[in-house]
Design a protein around this motif. Structure first.
Motif, PDB file in Angstrom:
ATOM      1  N   UNK A  79      38.323  44.992  24.390  1.00  0.00           N
ATOM      2  CA  UNK A  79      38.803  44.286  25.580  1.00  0.00           C
ATOM      3  C   UNK A  79      40.139  43.589  25.316  1.00  0.00           C
ATOM      4  N   UNK A  80      40.410  43.309  24.055  1.00  0.00           N
ATOM      5  CA  UNK A  80      41.653  42.648  23.687  1.00  0.00           C
ATOM      6  C   UNK A  80      42.711  43.654  23.232  1.00  0.00           C
ATOM      7  N   UNK A  81      42.500  44.926  23.496  1.00  0.00           N
ATOM      8  CA  UNK A  81      43.513  45.931  23.185  1.00  0.00           C
ATOM      9  C   UNK A  81      43.307  46.648  21.872  1.00  0.00           C
ATOM     10  N   UNK A  82      42.186  46.391  21.209  1.00  0.00           N
ATOM     11  CA  UNK A  82      41.908  47.069  19.956  1.00  0.00           C
ATOM     12  C   UNK A  82      42.517  46.350  18.762  1.00  0.00           C
ATOM     13  N   UNK A  83      42.354  46.953  17.572  1.00  0.00           N
ATOM     14  CA  UNK A  83      42.796  46.320  16.323  1.00  0.00           C
ATOM     15  C   UNK A  83      43.954  47.098  15.704  1.00  0.00           C
ATOM     16  N   UNK A  84      44.801  46.357  14.985  1.00  0.00           N
ATOM     17  CA  UNK A  84      45.913  46.957  14.250  1.00  0.00           C
ATOM     18  C   UNK A  84      45.959  46.326  12.858  1.00  0.00           C
ATOM     19  N   UNK A  99      44.198  41.756   9.895  1.00  0.00           N
ATOM     20  CA  UNK A  99      43.906  42.642  11.029  1.00  0.00           C
ATOM     21  C   UNK A  99      44.318  41.901  12.297  1.00  0.00           C
ATOM     22  N   UNK A 100      45.094  42.571  13.126  1.00  0.00           N
ATOM     23  CA  UNK A 100      45.635  41.954  14.345  1.00  0.00           C
ATOM     24  C   UNK A 100      44.832  42.417  15.553  1.00  0.00           C
ATOM     25  N   UNK A 101      44.361  41.444  16.356  1.00  0.00           N
ATOM     26  CA  UNK A 101      43.658  41.735  17.607  1.00  0.00           C
ATOM     27  C   UNK A 101      44.331  40.876  18.688  1.00  0.00           C
ATOM     28  N   UNK A 102      44.803  41.549  19.723  1.00  0.00           N
ATOM     29  CA  UNK A 102      45.492  40.850  20.824  1.00  0.00           C
ATOM     30  C   UNK A 102      46.660  40.028  20.307  1.00  0.00           C
ATOM     31  N   UNK A 188      35.913  49.954  11.290  1.00  0.00           N
ATOM     32  CA  UNK A 188      36.879  49.449  12.278  1.00  0.00           C
ATOM     33  C   UNK A 188      38.179  50.236  12.106  1.00  0.00           C
ATOM     34  N   UNK A 189      38.496  51.007  13.115  1.00  0.00           N
ATOM     35  CA  UNK A 189      39.688  51.865  13.058  1.00  0.00           C
ATOM     36  C   UNK A 189      40.803  51.290  13.930  1.00  0.00           C
ATOM     37  N   UNK A 190      42.031  51.484  13.458  1.00  0.00           N
ATOM     38  CA  UNK A 190      43.193  51.068  14.253  1.00  0.00           C
ATOM     39  C   UNK A 190      43.387  52.047  15.406  1.00  0.00           C
ATOM     40  N   UNK A 191      44.319  51.712  16.309  1.00  0.00           N
ATOM     41  CA  UNK A 191      44.570  52.576  17.472  1.00  0.00           C
ATOM     42  C   UNK A 191      44.993  53.973  17.045  1.00  0.00           C
ATOM     43  N   UNK A 192      45.649  54.057  15.883  1.00  0.00           N
ATOM     44  CA  UNK A 192      46.105  55.370  15.406  1.00  0.00           C
ATOM     45  C   UNK A 192      45.031  56.112  14.623  1.00  0.00           C
ATOM     46  N   UNK A 193      43.843  55.516  14.532  1.00  0.00           N
ATOM     47  CA  UNK A 193      42.731  56.163  13.846  1.00  0.00           C
ATOM     48  C   UNK A 193      42.587  55.786  12.395  1.00  0.00           C
ATOM     49  N   UNK A 194      43.487  54.963  11.865  1.00  0.00           N
ATOM     50  CA  UNK A 194      43.396  54.575  10.457  1.00  0.00           C
ATOM     51  C   UNK A 194      42.182  53.658  10.234  1.00  0.00           C
ATOM     52  N   UNK A 195      41.480  53.892   9.130  1.00  0.00           N
ATOM     53  CA  UNK A 195      40.318  53.084   8.739  1.00  0.00           C
ATOM     54  C   UNK A 195      40.843  51.800   8.092  1.00  0.00           C
ATOM     55  N   UNK A 196      40.818  50.672   8.863  1.00  0.00           N
ATOM     56  CA  UNK A 196      41.442  49.443   8.375  1.00  0.00           C
ATOM     57  C   UNK A 196      40.438  48.340   8.032  1.00  0.00           C
ATOM     58  N   UNK A 197      39.171  48.518   8.387  1.00  0.00           N
ATOM     59  CA  UNK A 197      38.206  47.445   8.109  1.00  0.00           C
ATOM     60  C   UNK A 197      36.802  47.781   8.577  1.00  0.00           C
ATOM     61  N   UNK A 198      35.989  46.735   8.697  1.00  0.00           N
ATOM     62  CA  UNK A 198      34.575  46.900   9.087  1.00  0.00           C
ATOM     63  C   UNK A 198      34.215  45.823  10.094  1.00  0.00           C
TER      64      UNK A 198
END
Length: 424
Positions: A79-84, A99-102, A188-198
């Motif tokens: 809802x906050x635009x996903x994670x980066x 990890x960046x969210x919103x 937890x995957x980033x918008x580009x599909x990278x595995x960045x966390x859990x």
């Protein structure tokens, strides 16, 4: 030495009956001993099943809550635009990617995790992936000192880690900082599909019913059920200490029966333990009780049989068989003067019949003896009359001779009648 029918016949029969009943009682006592021990083992198995059921039921009930909380956490991130993946931050003295969210870094930011637990209780965490490490950057899991476990890493020896390092989700029981949790982990995957966390959510395994089950699972006097992990005793009854549990589990002298039932999903093991001596003592107590009862019953039956046979048989005989045999020998030898003593009042007993036979034989002998005397007298008179008739040959002598002849015939008929009463 005892003599007579009672001790030569009845007593051996009663003794043999007692012997067989005693053997049966002793055999049954061994069965009862083994049965009691089997019941104890079955009780232990039932208690273990009950404890296992507590864990399985808890896991089943909590799994639904875990999945609901996971769905809520993922929903809030999306809802906050996903994670980066963000820049590097230092936590617990070590660098880790944020990890960046919103647009906001999540390292030390507890808004999302606390929102989830405020609605659904439990715990929540966002991990950042650093190579093969997963580090908590936002969590409400607490350490023993009460502080948030930020900067701590996911244990790399768990089933959860094994699944996550391959990018697969995991749902199940995990040990978190020394405590079991019903958990859910998803990459937890980033918008580009990278595995960045859990993403993690979980509930500390609160098992109030387990305490009750362990309290009620006392085995014999000293036996117990406990739950252990690979390092220590986790759950145990209140009436025994951890040190005592560990000592009995080690069982260095082999004096305890120890059974282990693994709870693989929980990484725990249910331990049942009880002393061999107590098990055998209870078995012997039951076995000896059964044997004693059997011997008492056997003795009562044998005594009753002794007196019953004695009473029934002697009633039918009217006296001792040995005495009856002596009477019959004396009568057979011609001694009809022997005094026959009849025991009891049965008219159809052997002794009563023997006495009746004796009386009839006496009467027969008297009758035969009287008839013989009468025949002898009639013979003498017949001889006198015959001599007189030969001398005179008159009518009166002839009639007297006829009369004497009829008397002899009559006497012989009486003798014949007396003899005819006996069947030959």
């Amino acid at each position: 030495m005892f003599r007579g029918f009672k001790f030569e016949v009845v007593l051996p029969i009663a003794a043999i009956a007692l012997l067989f009943i005693s053997i049966g009682a002793i055999g049954f006592s061994f069965w009862a001993m083994q049965h009691e021990e089997a019941q104890i083992k079955q009780q232990v198995a039932d208690d273990v099943t009950s404890v296992r059921g507590v864990f399985e039921t808890t896991a089943t009930l909590m799994d639904e809550r875990v999945r609901m909380s996971m769905a809520l956490l993922k929903e809030q991130i999306n809802a906050r635009g996903g994670a980066e993946k963000g820049g590097s931050v230092t936590l617990a003295g070590k660098p880790i990617a944020d990890i960046i969210v919103a647009g906001r870094g999540q390292a030390g930011n507890f808004e999302l995790v606390d929102y989830v637990t405020r609605l659904n209780k439990g715990t929540a965490t966002i991990f950042s992936k650093d190579g093969e490490r997963f580090v908590r950057i936002a969590t409400n899991v607490l350490k023993d000192d009460g502080s948030r476990a930020v900067g701590t890493e996911l244990n790399n020896t768990t089933k959860a880690y094994a699944a996550l390092i391959r990018g697969q989700p995991f749902y199940g029981v995990v040990d978190i900082l020394g405590n079991p949790y019903i958990t859910g982990y998803e990459p937890l995957n980033a918008k580009n599909g990278e595995f960045i966390g859990i993403n993690y959510v979980g509930y500390k395994a609160e098992l109030p019913v387990l305490s009750q089950a362990l309290e009620q699972s006392r085995v014999l006097k000293s036996g117990f059920l406990a739950v252990v992990d690979s390092k220590t005793v986790r759950y145990l009854p209140s009436w025994i200490t951890k040190d005592e549990v560990q000592e009995h589990i080690d069982n260095k002298d082999g004096s305890w029966v120890i059974d282990r039932v693994p709870l693989e999903e929980w990484g725990l093991t249910i331990i049942s333990a009880y002393p061999v001596a107590e098990l055998h003592s209870l078995g012997r107590k039951v076995g000896y009780g059964v044997a004693l009862a059997g011997l008492v019953i056997g003795a009562a039956i044998s005594i009753a049989l002794f007196f019953l046979l004695d009473w029934k048989v002697l009633q039918l005989l009217g006296g001792e068989p040995r005495v009856a045999a002596d009477y019959m020998k004396k009568i057979a030898a011609g001694d009809l003067a022997v005094e026959i003593v009849v025991a009891g009042k049965r008219p159809d007993s052997l002794m009563a019949s023997l006495k009746l036979m004796q009386m009839k034989l006496k009467n027969l002998i008297l009758a035969v003896s009287g008839a013989a005397t009468e025949v002898s007298e009639q013979s003498r008179k017949f001889e006198t009359t015959s001599t007189a008739f030969q001398r005179s040959r008159d009518e009166a002598s002839a009639q007297e001779l006829v009369r004497q002849t009829k008397g002899v015939s009559k006497t012989l008929a009486l003798l014949e009648k007396s003899i005819a009463r006996f069947k030959l």
